[in-house]
Scaffold this active site. Structure first.
Site, PDB file in Angstrom:
ATOM      1  N   LYS A  34       0.846  -1.215   0.000  1.00 33.83           N
ATOM      2  CA  LYS A  34       0.000   0.000   0.000  1.00 33.83           C
ATOM      3  C   LYS A  34       0.875   1.257   0.000  1.00 33.83           C
ATOM      4  CE  LYS A  34      -2.268  -0.978   3.837  1.00 33.83           C
ATOM      5  NZ  LYS A  34      -1.616  -2.256   4.239  1.00 33.83           N
ATOM      6  N   ARG A  43      -9.603   0.267   9.311  1.00 34.15           N
ATOM      7  CA  ARG A  43      -9.043  -1.031   9.706  1.00 34.15           C
ATOM      8  C   ARG A  43     -10.134  -1.957  10.233  1.00 34.15           C
ATOM      9  NH1 ARG A  43      -3.498   0.186   9.001  1.00 34.15           N
ATOM     10  NH2 ARG A  43      -2.221  -1.290  10.137  1.00 34.15           N
ATOM     11  N   ARG A  81      12.010  -5.311   5.013  1.00 30.13           N
ATOM     12  CA  ARG A  81      11.905  -3.959   4.441  1.00 30.13           C
ATOM     13  C   ARG A  81      12.525  -2.878   5.327  1.00 30.13           C
ATOM     14  NH1 ARG A  81       5.324  -2.816   4.855  1.00 30.13           N
ATOM     15  NH2 ARG A  81       5.275  -2.624   7.118  1.00 30.13           N
ATOM     16  N   ARG A  88      11.100  -0.266  10.849  1.00 32.98           N
ATOM     17  CA  ARG A  88      10.008  -0.054  11.798  1.00 32.98           C
ATOM     18  C   ARG A  88      10.122  -1.013  12.977  1.00 32.98           C
ATOM     19  NH1 ARG A  88       4.513   0.238   8.362  1.00 32.98           N
ATOM     20  NH2 ARG A  88       3.826  -0.803  10.248  1.00 32.98           N
ATOM     21  N   ARG A  96      -0.215  -8.880  13.509  1.00 33.02           N
ATOM     22  CA  ARG A  96      -0.830  -7.903  12.600  1.00 33.02           C
ATOM     23  C   ARG A  96      -1.650  -8.601  11.513  1.00 33.02           C
ATOM     24  NH1 ARG A  96       4.485  -4.932  11.160  1.00 33.02           N
ATOM     25  NH2 ARG A  96       3.273  -3.692   9.704  1.00 33.02           N
TER      26      ARG A  96
HETATM   27  P1  AMP Z   1       0.663   0.582   9.224  1.00 37.04           P
HETATM   28  O1  AMP Z   1       1.796   1.521   8.981  1.00 37.04           O
HETATM   29  O2  AMP Z   1      -0.558   0.913   8.405  1.00 37.04           O
HETATM   30  O3  AMP Z   1       1.068  -0.869   9.106  1.00 37.04           O
HETATM   31  O4  AMP Z   1       0.217   0.792  10.760  1.00 37.04           O
HETATM   32  C1  AMP Z   1       1.115   0.516  11.811  1.00 37.04           C
HETATM   33  C2  AMP Z   1       0.337   0.358  13.097  1.00 37.04           C
HETATM   34  O5  AMP Z   1      -0.347   1.571  13.411  1.00 37.04           O
HETATM   35  C3  AMP Z   1      -0.757  -0.704  13.084  1.00 37.04           C
HETATM   36  O6  AMP Z   1      -0.267  -2.008  13.343  1.00 37.04           O
HETATM   37  C4  AMP Z   1      -1.675  -0.192  14.186  1.00 37.04           C
HETATM   38  O7  AMP Z   1      -1.153  -0.472  15.468  1.00 37.04           O
HETATM   39  C5  AMP Z   1      -1.618   1.318  13.983  1.00 37.04           C
HETATM   40  N1  AMP Z   1      -2.664   1.796  13.043  1.00 37.04           N
HETATM   41  C6  AMP Z   1      -2.481   2.340  11.821  1.00 37.04           C
HETATM   42  N2  AMP Z   1      -3.667   2.667  11.253  1.00 37.04           N
HETATM   43  C7  AMP Z   1      -4.616   2.310  12.138  1.00 37.04           C
HETATM   44  C8  AMP Z   1      -6.030   2.373  12.148  1.00 37.04           C
HETATM   45  N3  AMP Z   1      -6.720   2.862  11.112  1.00 37.04           N
HETATM   46  N4  AMP Z   1      -6.686   1.916  13.253  1.00 37.04           N
HETATM   47  C9  AMP Z   1      -6.012   1.434  14.313  1.00 37.04           C
HETATM   48  N5  AMP Z   1      -4.681   1.324  14.372  1.00 37.04           N
HETATM   49  C10 AMP Z   1      -3.979   1.761  13.300  1.00 37.04           C
END
Ligand code: AMP
Length: 214
Positions: free
Chosen positions: A13, A88, A127, A161, A172
């Site tokens: 994404k 989410r 990554r 990360r 996740r």
């Molecule tokens: P991402 O970079 O999209 O993989 O997000 C990293 C982490 O941020 C996720 O594993 C969640 O802990 C938190 N996070 C990101 N977006 C959301 C969302 N829309 N709702 C809840 N937690 C989120």
């Protein structure tokens, strides 16, 4: 054009959002990036989100939706945006629908990147990004042309990360299947869902998205 990119962690994404920023002049709104920034800055939201993110869980809907709502009030998104990482779960999708309607920002499409779970663990654990410009790399699939030097900006600093480790990735993915995947049905029934084969190579995925949005 306002779109959502949907798909599990590691589906691509972020990579595709960056390409759409350039090709279609859209703004990427990544809730993960916004939350990581809040954690780095030690804000109230950041303090609440830190441990949950490190464990691979979902931060509360209220926090995420407040952050996104504020961001959607800024003028730069008027030319179009890509939501990456939100919604989410179905509750977030419903609130987001109301929020977008109130702000007069219609949703044009939801693009789902479909990828096998086995591929995701390898993609995520390898990554990393340039610490300066955010360009993405991978230990196995995409190294910089000159070792240790970012192709895009020349920086020699890179970062990974905190939640990109094998253990957290599995949590996740579990959260994705249980809470996020139902959104495929949610947007499918609204007739705005476009499926793309996220297992294809990066350029091919970009072309598929281009066709889906044409
Ligand atoms: P991402 O970079 O999209 O993989 O997000 C990293 C982490 O941020 C996720 O594993 C969640 O802990 C938190 N996070 C990101 N977006 C959301 C969302 N829309 N709702 C809840 N937690 C989120």
């Amino acid at each position: 054009m306002n779109i959502i990119l949907l798909g599990p962690p590691g589906a691509g994404k972020g990579t595709q959002a960056k390409r759409l920023e350039e090709s279609k002049k859209l703004i990427q709104l990544s809730t993960g990036d916004m939350l990581r920034e809040a954690v780095a800055n030690g804000t109230e939201y950041g303090k609440k989100a830190k441990d949950i993110m490190e464990a691979g869980g979902l931060v509360s809907d209220d926090i995420v939706l407040s952050i996104v709502s504020e961001r959607l009030d800024q003028d730069d998104i008027k030319g179009g945006f890509i939501l990456d990482g939100i919604p989410r779960n179905v509750a977030q999708a419903e609130t987001l629908d109301t929020m977008l309607a109130e702000k007069n920002l219609p949703l044009d499409a939801v693009v789902e990147l479909v990828v096998d779970d086995e591929a995701l663990v390898e993609r995520i654990t390898g990554r990393y990004t340039c610490a300066k410009c955010g360009q993405g790399y991978h230990d196995k699939f995409e190294q910089p042309a000159r070792e240790g030097v970012c192709d895009k900006c020349g920086s020699t600093e890179f970062k990974r990360r905190a939640d990109d480790n094998a253990e957290t990735v599995r949590s996740r993915l579990k959260v994705y299947h249980e809470q996020t995947e139902p959104l495929v049905g949610y947007y499918g029934s609204k007739g705005i869902l476009k499926k793309v084969d996220g297992m294809a190579d990066i350029d091919d995925v970009t072309s598929q998205i281009g066709e889906a949005l044409a």
